[in-house]
Design an enzyme around this catalytic site. Structure first.
Site, PDB file in Angstrom:
ATOM      1  N   GLU A  43       1.438  62.695 -62.393  1.00  0.00           N
ATOM      2  CA  GLU A  43       0.298  63.518 -61.974  1.00  0.00           C
ATOM      3  C   GLU A  43      -1.033  63.012 -62.508  1.00  0.00           C
ATOM      4  OE1 GLU A  43       3.276  66.926 -62.856  1.00  0.00           O
ATOM      5  OE2 GLU A  43       3.347  64.749 -62.909  1.00  0.00           O
ATOM      6  N   ASN A  44      -1.012  62.396 -63.683  1.00  0.00           N
ATOM      7  CA  ASN A  44      -2.265  61.953 -64.288  1.00  0.00           C
ATOM      8  C   ASN A  44      -2.778  60.637 -63.706  1.00  0.00           C
ATOM      9  OD1 ASN A  44       0.086  61.052 -65.687  1.00  0.00           O
ATOM     10  ND2 ASN A  44      -1.182  60.251 -67.323  1.00  0.00           N
TER      11      ASN A  44
END
Length: 214
Positions: free
Chosen positions: A47-48
């Protein structure tokens, strides 16, 4: 689960991910799966804003600017890419991930997922990207212990905790076995550690179908 059980669980999941898949690994147990794709070309997503192949960083070799979604240091292999957080969520929401592997507090027999909050007033919510992944990934696999610390089944008729997604879980991998959720039924695909069908049914709060057991 002890360390060896966690490793074996991660190996079971990695074995079932097809070559060439794009896979998101959730925080907790799912991050371990990254270490067991040595024989496959599987592209991992975080996600990052990371896409590529990686493993957990060796002790003493950590670069804390290079972390997975669980804030654990990783070693990224050649060919990896970094990009904006918003682009990462665009991949998740746009149906571009073949698989996501998440943890869970509860799963219903319909495949409903509860994994971000226990509903207790003092509990810290941790939704992260779980809702986006649960509904955006083409396949949702769960890794979890079969029972709570109080000995209660995590596979239930209905979830009692706040839901992450409805009818989204395809499979669950536990320390007891592998389970498939399909059309309101829970099929047992595999049992581990010499557990018998009778025992597994006795500790699971829904009727299990053993017709697909290997």
């Amino acid at each position: 689960m002890n360390i060896q059980q966690k490793i074996e669980l991660a190996q079971r999941v990695a074995k079932d991910i097809p070559e060439g898949s794009y896979v998101n690994l959730g925080i907790g147990l799912p991050t371990l799966v990254a270490d067991y794709f040595a024989e496959k070309e599987v592209i991992l997503h975080s996600e990052n804003g990371i896409l590529g192949q990686w493993t957990g960083a060796e002790v003493g070799q950590e670069d804390w600017d290079l972390i997975n979604a669980g804030k654990e240091a990783i070693t990224l292999k050649k060919g990896g890419a970094f990009f904006h957080h918003a682009d990462s969520f665009g991949m998740m929401r746009g149906g571009h991930l073949n698989y996501c592997i998440l943890g869970a507090f509860q799963i219903s027999k319909q495949g409903d997922l509860a994994n971000w909050h226990t509903g207790q007033p003092d509990a810290i919510p941790a939704v992260g990207g779980a809702m986006d992944l649960a509904m955006g990934a083409k396949n949702v696999y769960v890794m979890m212990e079969h029972l709570t610390k109080h000995g209660q089944s995590k596979i239930l008729e209905q979830c009692s905790y706040p839901l992450t997604g409805l009818e989204c879980v395809n499979r669950a991998y536990t320390d007891i076995g592998t389970f498939e959720f399909q059309a309101g039924k829970v099929f047992v695909l595999e049992l581990v550690a010499a557990h018998t069908p009778e025992y597994v049914q006795s500790i699971t709060a829904v009727d299990l179908d053993f017709s697909k057991l290997k």
